[in-house]
Design a protein around this motif. Structure first.
Motif, PDB file in Angstrom:
ATOM      1  N   PHE A   1      -7.303   0.869 -39.652  1.00 44.19           N
ATOM      2  CA  PHE A   1      -8.461   1.085 -39.447  1.00 44.19           C
ATOM      3  C   PHE A   1      -9.233   1.567 -38.332  1.00 44.19           C
ATOM      4  O   PHE A   1      -9.172   1.238 -37.228  1.00 44.19           O
ATOM      5  N   HIS A   2     -10.007   3.154 -38.048  1.00 48.05           N
ATOM      6  CA  HIS A   2     -11.061   2.799 -37.294  1.00 48.05           C
ATOM      7  C   HIS A   2     -11.887   3.088 -37.120  1.00 48.05           C
ATOM      8  O   HIS A   2     -12.525   4.530 -36.855  1.00 48.05           O
ATOM      9  N   GLY A   3     -12.676   2.402 -38.662  1.00 52.30           N
ATOM     10  CA  GLY A   3     -13.893   3.222 -39.033  1.00 52.30           C
ATOM     11  C   GLY A   3     -14.010   3.483 -39.855  1.00 52.30           C
ATOM     12  O   GLY A   3     -13.585   3.630 -41.014  1.00 52.30           O
ATOM     13  N   TRP A   4     -15.497   4.395 -40.305  1.00 53.08           N
ATOM     14  CA  TRP A   4     -15.598   4.605 -41.629  1.00 53.08           C
ATOM     15  C   TRP A   4     -16.208   6.491 -41.653  1.00 53.08           C
ATOM     16  O   TRP A   4     -16.588   6.586 -42.956  1.00 53.08           O
TER      17      TRP A   4
ATOM     18  N   PHE B   1      -5.718   5.606 -28.075  1.00 52.42           N
ATOM     19  CA  PHE B   1      -5.614   3.828 -28.863  1.00 52.42           C
ATOM     20  C   PHE B   1      -6.430   3.387 -28.952  1.00 52.42           C
ATOM     21  O   PHE B   1      -7.748   3.639 -28.256  1.00 52.42           O
ATOM     22  N   ASP B   2      -7.466   2.996 -30.046  1.00 50.51           N
ATOM     23  CA  ASP B   2      -8.357   2.609 -30.869  1.00 50.51           C
ATOM     24  C   ASP B   2      -8.080   1.091 -30.108  1.00 50.51           C
ATOM     25  O   ASP B   2      -7.682   0.591 -31.372  1.00 50.51           O
ATOM     26  N   GLU B   3      -9.614   0.778 -29.405  1.00 52.28           N
ATOM     27  CA  GLU B   3      -9.022  -0.676 -29.107  1.00 52.28           C
ATOM     28  C   GLU B   3     -10.446  -1.027 -28.921  1.00 52.28           C
ATOM     29  O   GLU B   3     -11.059  -1.739 -28.138  1.00 52.28           O
ATOM     30  N   VAL B   4     -11.104  -0.659 -30.343  1.00 51.46           N
ATOM     31  CA  VAL B   4     -12.111  -1.416 -30.420  1.00 51.46           C
ATOM     32  C   VAL B   4     -12.290  -3.079 -30.558  1.00 51.46           C
ATOM     33  O   VAL B   4     -12.947  -3.545 -30.222  1.00 51.46           O
ATOM     34  N   VAL B   5     -10.692  -3.204 -31.535  1.00 50.15           N
ATOM     35  CA  VAL B   5     -11.022  -4.587 -31.732  1.00 50.15           C
ATOM     36  C   VAL B   5     -10.529  -5.377 -30.031  1.00 50.15           C
ATOM     37  O   VAL B   5     -10.372  -6.377 -29.432  1.00 50.15           O
ATOM     38  N   THR B   6      -9.323  -4.123 -29.466  1.00 55.53           N
ATOM     39  CA  THR B   6      -8.217  -5.296 -28.294  1.00 55.53           C
ATOM     40  C   THR B   6      -8.882  -5.113 -26.989  1.00 55.53           C
ATOM     41  O   THR B   6      -8.010  -5.670 -25.924  1.00 55.53           O
TER      42      THR B   6
ATOM     43  N   TYR C   1      -4.709  -2.501 -38.960  1.00 56.96           N
ATOM     44  CA  TYR C   1      -5.976  -3.600 -39.779  1.00 56.96           C
ATOM     45  C   TYR C   1      -6.051  -5.080 -38.537  1.00 56.96           C
ATOM     46  O   TYR C   1      -6.028  -5.945 -39.089  1.00 56.96           O
ATOM     47  N   ASP C   2      -6.564  -4.766 -37.447  1.00 60.63           N
ATOM     48  CA  ASP C   2      -6.679  -6.000 -36.593  1.00 60.63           C
ATOM     49  C   ASP C   2      -5.552  -6.522 -36.700  1.00 60.63           C
ATOM     50  O   ASP C   2      -5.877  -7.906 -36.364  1.00 60.63           O
ATOM     51  N   ASP C   3      -4.751  -5.937 -36.135  1.00 67.61           N
ATOM     52  CA  ASP C   3      -3.401  -7.124 -35.758  1.00 67.61           C
ATOM     53  C   ASP C   3      -2.116  -7.414 -37.768  1.00 67.61           C
ATOM     54  O   ASP C   3      -1.529  -8.261 -37.354  1.00 67.61           O
TER      55      ASP C   3
ATOM     56  N   SER D   1     -23.112   4.787 -29.937  1.00 65.87           N
ATOM     57  CA  SER D   1     -23.830   3.946 -30.471  1.00 65.87           C
ATOM     58  C   SER D   1     -22.545   2.721 -31.457  1.00 65.87           C
ATOM     59  O   SER D   1     -22.905   1.627 -32.050  1.00 65.87           O
ATOM     60  N   SER D   2     -21.073   3.112 -31.585  1.00 65.27           N
ATOM     61  CA  SER D   2     -20.836   2.323 -32.338  1.00 65.27           C
ATOM     62  C   SER D   2     -18.759   2.239 -32.514  1.00 65.27           C
ATOM     63  O   SER D   2     -18.557   3.594 -31.750  1.00 65.27           O
ATOM     64  N   GLY D   3     -18.433   1.737 -32.954  1.00 61.24           N
ATOM     65  CA  GLY D   3     -16.429   2.295 -32.731  1.00 61.24           C
ATOM     66  C   GLY D   3     -16.420   3.246 -33.133  1.00 61.24           C
ATOM     67  O   GLY D   3     -15.804   3.971 -33.772  1.00 61.24           O
ATOM     68  N   THR D   4     -17.206   3.180 -34.495  1.00 57.14           N
ATOM     69  CA  THR D   4     -16.407   4.755 -35.579  1.00 57.14           C
ATOM     70  C   THR D   4     -16.974   5.970 -34.717  1.00 57.14           C
ATOM     71  O   THR D   4     -16.404   6.916 -35.241  1.00 57.14           O
ATOM     72  N   GLU D   5     -18.549   5.923 -34.387  1.00 59.47           N
ATOM     73  CA  GLU D   5     -18.832   7.264 -33.698  1.00 59.47           C
ATOM     74  C   GLU D   5     -18.183   7.526 -32.286  1.00 59.47           C
ATOM     75  O   GLU D   5     -17.371   8.516 -32.112  1.00 59.47           O
TER      76      GLU D   5
ATOM     77  N   LEU E   1     -13.868   2.505 -27.772  1.00 57.99           N
ATOM     78  CA  LEU E   1     -14.296   0.845 -27.083  1.00 57.99           C
ATOM     79  C   LEU E   1     -15.243   1.114 -28.557  1.00 57.99           C
ATOM     80  O   LEU E   1     -15.847   1.727 -27.900  1.00 57.99           O
ATOM     81  N   ALA E   2     -15.828  -0.598 -28.698  1.00 57.73           N
ATOM     82  CA  ALA E   2     -16.856  -0.773 -28.918  1.00 57.73           C
ATOM     83  C   ALA E   2     -16.617  -2.224 -28.901  1.00 57.73           C
ATOM     84  O   ALA E   2     -16.385  -3.020 -28.186  1.00 57.73           O
ATOM     85  N   LYS E   3     -17.705  -2.968 -29.565  1.00 52.90           N
ATOM     86  CA  LYS E   3     -17.525  -4.951 -30.263  1.00 52.90           C
ATOM     87  C   LYS E   3     -17.886  -5.420 -28.358  1.00 52.90           C
ATOM     88  O   LYS E   3     -19.218  -5.319 -28.022  1.00 52.90           O
TER      89      LYS E   3
ATOM     90  N   ALA F   1      -3.859   5.272 -33.121  1.00 50.11           N
ATOM     91  CA  ALA F   1      -3.360   4.382 -33.561  1.00 50.11           C
ATOM     92  C   ALA F   1      -4.312   3.028 -33.078  1.00 50.11           C
ATOM     93  O   ALA F   1      -4.703   3.143 -31.960  1.00 50.11           O
ATOM     94  N   GLU F   2      -3.922   1.729 -34.483  1.00 46.20           N
ATOM     95  CA  GLU F   2      -4.366   0.622 -33.680  1.00 46.20           C
ATOM     96  C   GLU F   2      -3.543   0.058 -32.391  1.00 46.20           C
ATOM     97  O   GLU F   2      -2.799  -0.205 -33.297  1.00 46.20           O
ATOM     98  N   PRO F   3      -3.337  -0.206 -31.308  1.00 47.12           N
ATOM     99  CA  PRO F   3      -2.191  -0.773 -30.172  1.00 47.12           C
ATOM    100  C   PRO F   3      -2.112  -1.841 -30.573  1.00 47.12           C
ATOM    101  O   PRO F   3      -0.881  -2.307 -30.297  1.00 47.12           O
TER     102      PRO F   3
HETATM  103  N1  PMP Z   1     -11.596   0.952 -35.305  1.00 51.18           N
HETATM  104  C1  PMP Z   1     -11.514  -0.458 -35.355  1.00 51.18           C
HETATM  105  C2  PMP Z   1     -10.034  -1.105 -34.598  1.00 51.18           C
HETATM  106  C3  PMP Z   1     -12.154  -1.157 -35.731  1.00 51.18           C
HETATM  107  O1  PMP Z   1     -11.827  -2.890 -36.351  1.00 51.18           O
HETATM  108  C4  PMP Z   1     -13.519  -1.246 -35.819  1.00 51.18           C
HETATM  109  C5  PMP Z   1     -14.502  -2.516 -36.653  1.00 51.18           C
HETATM  110  N2  PMP Z   1     -14.360  -3.155 -37.490  1.00 51.18           N
HETATM  111  C6  PMP Z   1     -13.776   0.328 -36.395  1.00 51.18           C
HETATM  112  C7  PMP Z   1     -13.033   1.279 -34.914  1.00 51.18           C
HETATM  113  C8  PMP Z   1     -15.348   0.555 -35.974  1.00 51.18           C
HETATM  114  O2  PMP Z   1     -16.265   0.268 -35.408  1.00 51.18           O
HETATM  115  P1  PMP Z   1     -17.969   0.078 -35.922  1.00 51.18           P
HETATM  116  O3  PMP Z   1     -17.729  -1.482 -37.212  1.00 51.18           O
HETATM  117  O4  PMP Z   1     -17.957   0.001 -34.480  1.00 51.18           O
HETATM  118  O5  PMP Z   1     -18.042   1.601 -36.432  1.00 51.18           O
END
Ligand code: PMP
Length: 457
Positions: free
Chosen positions: A155-158, A245-250, A218-220, A126-130, A272-274, A212-214
């Motif tokens: 940053f990879h979520g909470w 690779f955490d590609e939630v943003v990329t 923190y969002d580049d 349901s989310s990037g954190t998950e 992936l997310a977003k 890693a955030e590729p």
């Molecule tokens: N990974 C990255 C790289 C993010 O930027 C974010 C959210 N900004 C997350 C994970 C977490 O995603 P979400 O907010 O959907 O839980």
């Protein structure tokens, strides 16, 4: 009568947005801190938004802004894209939760697999954190190992594992309430540092994964050095450590196939997310068929009970998100939106840099793909789209952020631009005229900050 004086940016912001101020007062009595996401906190109050269309948003006081939050990066196509709106409308009338399997989840997964190079199977969340939580668990279950390597500032979520080492001081988690046992299972490594990574990988034979955030920390904010990413791939592959690779943003933004396509570095698992959910909630873990088998039940009770990773989740692949995601990804698959957003971001970055040069203010705009950052009012950073030779030394300054960020952001709001902090995401709905308007707003804001004595030059 006293002489007329121009109010400061801070004073004008505090007095201009009456409805937002009142709503924030009401929110504070109901929501801790009056906010629902820490990034939305803003002093003395955030703007309350009424509607968003294309590259614009309107606040409750009736002001229009050029938007660079773009749904925390989710809205690559712009807000309320007609095809996405129609898909949501149609699906809403047929029910928002099937309590069962749907055709939509198959179509959505197929699209993702067509576009993302590493995706040989898809697990929806349901989310990037998950997604990052599930990917790390899958890597542990697959390797039978316990530790993970995470980069400082990423940053990879909470969830607990990834809240370690996000903001300085890195030895203290980003949040209270995280057990020491969890911290001890996370090995923190400076980013873009080949030797430190090799050393960390050699420090234990109990490492399941590197996440890693590729694009960069923190969002580049600290861009990734492509040479480092290649090293990361090589060193993890050599040791059988799962590379995530955490590609939630990329994802879908760096290239249609994400940062892995852009850098041609293929991870084992990708989160992936977003963008993938077309502006609704949704995420996924995708990756190599072999690792993804960890989620698959077999005709073997022992496997199912002791070795598999089961995965519940009421809203996994919910039909509304699936419909929006499919509609968005079908358009993104043409390659046009990703390309257009990048062209507009390049124009914006060069426009901002021209303003700074013209006004003699130290700092710069930088960024890759359709993500841009500004660093105004102090020397640094030396990073450009193509030159990463100084990025390691500039890391601390970049993570600390520029001075006067709050005033710059308030000033931009007063000039009709809503930045995400002092950065943002460009969408395919941003046009050349909108970028020019933004650059003009930036020029006016910098001039006003100079008048207030905050910036010299
Ligand atoms: N990974 C990255 C790289 C993010 O930027 C974010 C959210 N900004 C997350 C994970 C977490 O995603 P979400 O907010 O959907 O839980």
């Amino acid at each position: 009568m006293g002489a007329h004086t121009t109010p400061t940016i801070a004073d004008e912001y505090a007095s201009k947005y009456v409805q937002s101020r009142q709503l924030h007062h009401a929110a504070r009595a109901l929501l801790p801190g009056g906010i629902t996401h820490m990034a939305r906190a803003f002093d003395p109050f955030p703007l309350y938004i009424e509607s968003c269309v294309g590259a614009h948003k309107w606040d409750v006081d009736g002001n229009r802004y050029i938007d660079y939050w773009m749904g925390h990066g989710a809205m690559l196509l712009g807000h309320a894209h007609p095809a996405v709106v129609e898909a949501i409308r149609e699906q809403a009338s047929r029910g928002t939760h099937a309590g069962g399997s749907t055709r939509l989840e198959i179509e959505w997964a197929r699209l993702i697999m067509d576009l993302v190079p590493s995706a040989e199977a898809v697990k929806f969340t349901s989310s990037g954190t998950e997604a990052t939580l599930l990917a790390l668990r899958a890597a542990r279950a697959y390797t039978g190992k316990r530790k993970i390597i995470k980069f400082e500032g990423h940053f990879h979520g909470w969830h607990d594992y990834v809240m370690c080492g996000v903001i300085p001081p890195y030895d203290t988690p980003m949040s209270a309430g995280i057990p020491e046992e969890v911290q001890r299972s996370v090995i923190l490594v400076p980013f873009n540092d080949n030797a430190a990574l090799t050393q960390a990988l050699d420090s234990s034979d109990d490492i399941a994964a590197v996440i890693a955030e590729p694009g960069g920390s923190y969002d580049d904010t600290v861009p990734a050095n492509p040479i480092f990413l290649a090293h990361l791939r090589q060193e993890t592959a050599r040791r059988g450590v799962v590379l995530i690779f955490d590609e939630v943003v990329t994802g879908f933004r760096y290239a249609v196939g994400g940062a892995q396509e852009y850098f041609n570095v293929i991870p084992d698992l990708t989160t992936l997310a977003k963008v993938m959910a077309g502006g609704l909630n949704g995420g996924a873990v995708v990756g190599s068929a072999e690792i993804m088998k960890i989620f698959e039940p077999k005709a073997d009770p022992d496997w199912n009970r002791y070795r598999m990773v089961p995965h519940p989740g009421t809203f996994n692949a919910n039909p509304l998100s699936a419909a929006a995601g499919i509609a968005a990804l079908q358009i993104i698959a043409t390659g046009e939106p990703t390309k257009r957003a990048q062209e507009m971001a390049e124009m914006l970055i060069s426009g901002i840099n021209q303003v700074l040069k013209h006004r003699g203010v130290p700092g710069c705009a930088y960024g890759r793909a359709s993500i841009f950052k500004t660093f105004v009012g102090a020397e640094a950073p030396r990073v450009t789209r193509f030159d990463f030779s100084h990025v390691k030394e500039d890391t601390r300054t970049l993570m600390q952020g520029p001075p006067h960020a709050k005033t710059l952001r308030q000033g931009m709001v007063l000039n009709g631009v809503d930045l995400m902090r002092v950065a943002g995401f460009v969408s395919a709905a941003h046009t050349a005229e909108i970028i020019e308007e933004t650059v003009h707003a930036f020029d006016c804001t910098i001039a006003r900050m100079q008048q207030e004595g905050l910036l010299h030059g």
